[in-house]
Design an enzyme around this catalytic site. Structure first.
Site, PDB file in Angstrom:
ATOM      1  N   ASP A  76      36.854  42.694  42.805  1.00  0.00           N
ATOM      2  CA  ASP A  76      37.513  42.123  41.617  1.00  0.00           C
ATOM      3  C   ASP A  76      38.322  43.187  40.865  1.00  0.00           C
ATOM      4  O   ASP A  76      37.802  44.254  40.542  1.00  0.00           O
ATOM      5  CB  ASP A  76      36.428  41.528  40.689  1.00  0.00           C
ATOM      6  N   ARG A 128      39.211  43.443  37.945  1.00  0.00           N
ATOM      7  CA  ARG A 128      38.788  43.756  36.565  1.00  0.00           C
ATOM      8  C   ARG A 128      37.615  44.718  36.522  1.00  0.00           C
ATOM      9  O   ARG A 128      37.257  45.221  35.455  1.00  0.00           O
ATOM     10  CB  ARG A 128      38.394  42.469  35.835  1.00  0.00           C
ATOM     11  N   CYS A 163      32.039  36.494  38.377  1.00  0.00           N
ATOM     12  CA  CYS A 163      32.413  36.853  39.755  1.00  0.00           C
ATOM     13  C   CYS A 163      32.915  35.606  40.499  1.00  0.00           C
ATOM     14  O   CYS A 163      32.168  34.639  40.693  1.00  0.00           O
ATOM     15  CB  CYS A 163      31.224  37.457  40.492  1.00  0.00           C
TER      16      CYS A 163
HETATM   17 ZN   LIG Z   1      33.308  39.562  41.952  1.00  0.00          ZN
END
Ligand SMILES: [Zn+2]
Length: 212
Positions: A43, A45, A100
């Site tokens: 991810d 972020r 997530c």
């Molecule tokens: Zn994730």
């Protein structure tokens, strides 16, 4: 973010590092001795070094969708083996994160093509903890709990490996499960009891004669 700016940013970063230490990159080129292996989500972020406040050379990093440790994934297994047996890291961290997308996708009934076998690892975690998860009425709370249980199960998958069992007995290697909260920026330690987990699973997953 513009691609053309990246090389400018890089030049500025190099200049900044060299202004503080003219041997910075020369020293980096000599080798790495990280004390931690970090396994996190891809991810965008969730950074690795930045949110932990660590520098290049300090953490060996592996990232994939939903921070899974799948025992037939040569990629993550090679990273664990190299990190533990050759770099001799002292800590292995699995860091999941709230919000997530990988975990969210695994909670939904849809055909996601090649992602199906990957996300099945998360559905397996759900199946293992079905009673607890199904007893949580609030959807967001159940989602968050699955994210935590997924980290816990991936830590257990790490503890199943011969390299980690051997390093635990020989030099006290520790495995940690953490969660990064995208909404607050804070890291949370799930305080997984390594000794207890190992004791619980060793009857079946023992790969090291020192433990018998
Ligand atoms: Zn994730």
């Amino acid at each position: 973010m513009e691609i053309k700016n990246i090389f400018k940013n890089n030049q500025a970063w190099v200049a900044d590092k060299l202004a503080k230490d003219k041997n910075y990159f020369e020293n980096l080129s000599k080798g790495q001795t990280p004390s931690m292996l970090y396994i996190g989500c891809s991810d965008s972020r969730v950074t690795a070094e930045e949110m932990m406040g660590v520098k290049p050379g300090e953490v060996f990093v592996h990232r994939n969708i939903a921070n899974l440790v799948n025992n037939v994934d040569l990629n993550v297994m090679s990273v664990i083996n190299y990190g533990v047996r050759h770099l001799k890291v002292k800590h292995v961290v699995v860091c999941g994160h709230y919000f997530c997308g990988g975990v969210k996708a695994a909670m939904q009934a849809s055909d996601l093509g090649i992602l199906n076998p990957w996300l099945r690892g998360i559905r397996d975690v759900y199946r293992l903890h079905k009673d607890e998860l199904n007893s949580i009425k609030d959807d967001d709370d159940r989602y968050n709990r699955l994210i935590e249980l997924n980290v816990q199960e991936q830590c257990i998958n790490i503890i199943k490996t011969a390299a980690v069992q051997q390093a635990y007995y020989e030099r006290g290697l520790l495995v940690h499960g953490w969660i990064f909260d995208v909404k607050t920026g804070k890291l949370k330690d799930l305080n997984i009891n390594f000794d207890k987990v190992l004791k619980d699973i060793i009857e079946i997953y023992d790969l090291n004669k020192q433990s018998t």
